[in-house]
Design a protein around this motif. Sequence first.
Motif, PDB file in Angstrom:
ATOM      1  N   ASP A  82       0.824  -1.209   0.000  1.00 58.03           N
ATOM      2  CA  ASP A  82       0.000   0.000   0.000  1.00 58.03           C
ATOM      3  C   ASP A  82       0.858   1.258   0.000  1.00 58.03           C
ATOM      4  OD1 ASP A  82      -2.559  -0.935  -0.155  1.00 58.03           O
ATOM      5  OD2 ASP A  82      -3.209  -0.129   1.767  1.00 58.03           O
ATOM      6  N   LEU A  83       1.830   1.289   0.905  1.00 52.66           N
ATOM      7  CA  LEU A  83       2.660   2.484   1.068  1.00 52.66           C
ATOM      8  C   LEU A  83       3.537   2.745  -0.157  1.00 52.66           C
ATOM      9  CD1 LEU A  83       3.734   2.026   4.805  1.00 52.66           C
ATOM     10  CD2 LEU A  83       2.149   3.727   3.897  1.00 52.66           C
ATOM     11  N   LEU A  84       3.947   1.678  -0.830  1.00 53.89           N
ATOM     12  CA  LEU A  84       4.814   1.832  -1.995  1.00 53.89           C
ATOM     13  C   LEU A  84       4.049   2.189  -3.267  1.00 53.89           C
ATOM     14  CD1 LEU A  84       7.319  -1.140  -1.520  1.00 53.89           C
ATOM     15  CD2 LEU A  84       7.749   1.289  -1.149  1.00 53.89           C
ATOM     16  N   ILE A  85       2.808   1.708  -3.385  1.00 53.97           N
ATOM     17  CA  ILE A  85       2.076   1.863  -4.644  1.00 53.97           C
ATOM     18  C   ILE A  85       0.772   2.637  -4.466  1.00 53.97           C
ATOM     19  CG2 ILE A  85       0.943   0.632  -6.540  1.00 53.97           C
ATOM     20  CD1 ILE A  85       2.953  -1.641  -6.090  1.00 53.97           C
ATOM     21  N   TYR A  86      -0.114   2.148  -3.593  1.00 48.29           N
ATOM     22  CA  TYR A  86      -1.462   2.708  -3.530  1.00 48.29           C
ATOM     23  C   TYR A  86      -1.477   4.141  -3.001  1.00 48.29           C
ATOM     24  CZ  TYR A  86      -6.461   3.091  -2.626  1.00 48.29           C
ATOM     25  OH  TYR A  86      -7.773   3.508  -2.622  1.00 48.29           O
TER      26      TYR A  86
END
Length: 468
Positions: free
Chosen positions: A120-124
Amino acid sequence: MLEQQRITFILFIGIFLRWCVSLCPYSGENRKPMYGDYEAQRHWQEITINIRPSMWYKNSSDNDLSYWGIDYPPLSAYHSLIVGKAGRLIDPAYVELFESRGYESPQHKFFMRSSVIISDLLIYFPAAVSCIDFDSDGKALIGSVLVNPSLLLIDYAHFQYNSVSIGLLLLFMSLAGKKMFILASVAFCCALNFKQMELYHALPVFYFLLGGCLSKPTWKSSIRGVSALGITVILTFLALWYPWCSSLTDFQSVLHRIFPVGRGIYEDKVGNFWCTVNNFVKVRNIFSTSQLVLNSGVLTLLACSPCILLVRKAEIALLKLALCCSSLAFFLFSFHVHEKSILLFAVPASLLSSTRVLRTHCIVFINVVCSLSLSHLLMKDGCLLPGLALTFLYTLLCMDDREWRSAGRLRYFYSISIFIFLLIILSMKFATPPARYPDLFVVLLAAFSFCHFSLFYIIISYEMLFHA
């Protein structure tokens, strides 16, 4: 500065709620022999770590496809490989071939939950923030995107990695809004190769990119634009599918796994057209599987027809509506639909700027309905109460008193709808259905959800025509 503080606050709220939801039971917890989606994701890490890529989608002595065989496209398998490698560094028992089947421990649960939030933190999160227009109602709707209850409940309670594919879709929207069509097409190809359900969004994406190319000043520049996009798509797919391109058998094995026609027209009780009609006319007894594939395909394409307006008017505002229209069309009419697929509509709906009909209160209501429609799945996972609590917290976060008053008479419709939803859900949880109709309350939930989704489809289709 105030806007930056607001974003930071909602980011922390989003992370906090994700950790809270991750404390819930996951799909199939302590349920032998097949467990659930949590075990499926862990097993895919086991498979991708221990056997070569060309065998990931084939039945063999090392890869029993009847036990959670990989059924997502290659990029999802690569993601499993990366997470599996990280898991093996922590404890090789997490992914030991055969011996790790059904592996469960508090430490492993923490690792798996952490892998979702890191994704989540890297992409979303970056993609979500980048694609929101903060000069419009994006200020109010960032909470709907980052604290979307359907997405949090499926990824952090039930357990999946939908935030990766949806994050890549949001990245596409951000890049497309900046006219960076080549990079945008790479982003969507990656989304489609992470989860095949991104086909729900494929038609609007195709029409938008085509419309963007055709809007160029000369035919030569249009043809160059279309050619560049075509080459980009082919090269992206070749790069991701390379291990299976050397053999037609290998290639077909992947297709067979990611498009399982044999599973039927829908899975469980889902709030779409086919499941609702089946209560009155047993469509699976009237039509063969091939006929249902054809009929569902025709209905889906017809329902997606408003999206073709993007070819003439390739604008981001219209693209947002088209993504909602197309995802609802697929959910309502396509072949083999799961109730979880509604989040493919819920997240794009959170990005809709205020239009003539779709005010912020309407978008919040849409997300509440999508979340409540998942209640049967959450009840099976033992997450019904956390699901209702998260939906309530989401409503408090995204619907202030001023916005609620601006809804006018729609407040009565919202209140009555939610009351009926809760009545059905509580009956499903505590009441005993008639012996003749053991699935009565589940069917009522699906049918009532279908009525709302059909209404949302009609409103969004109207909005598309009005906007165009």
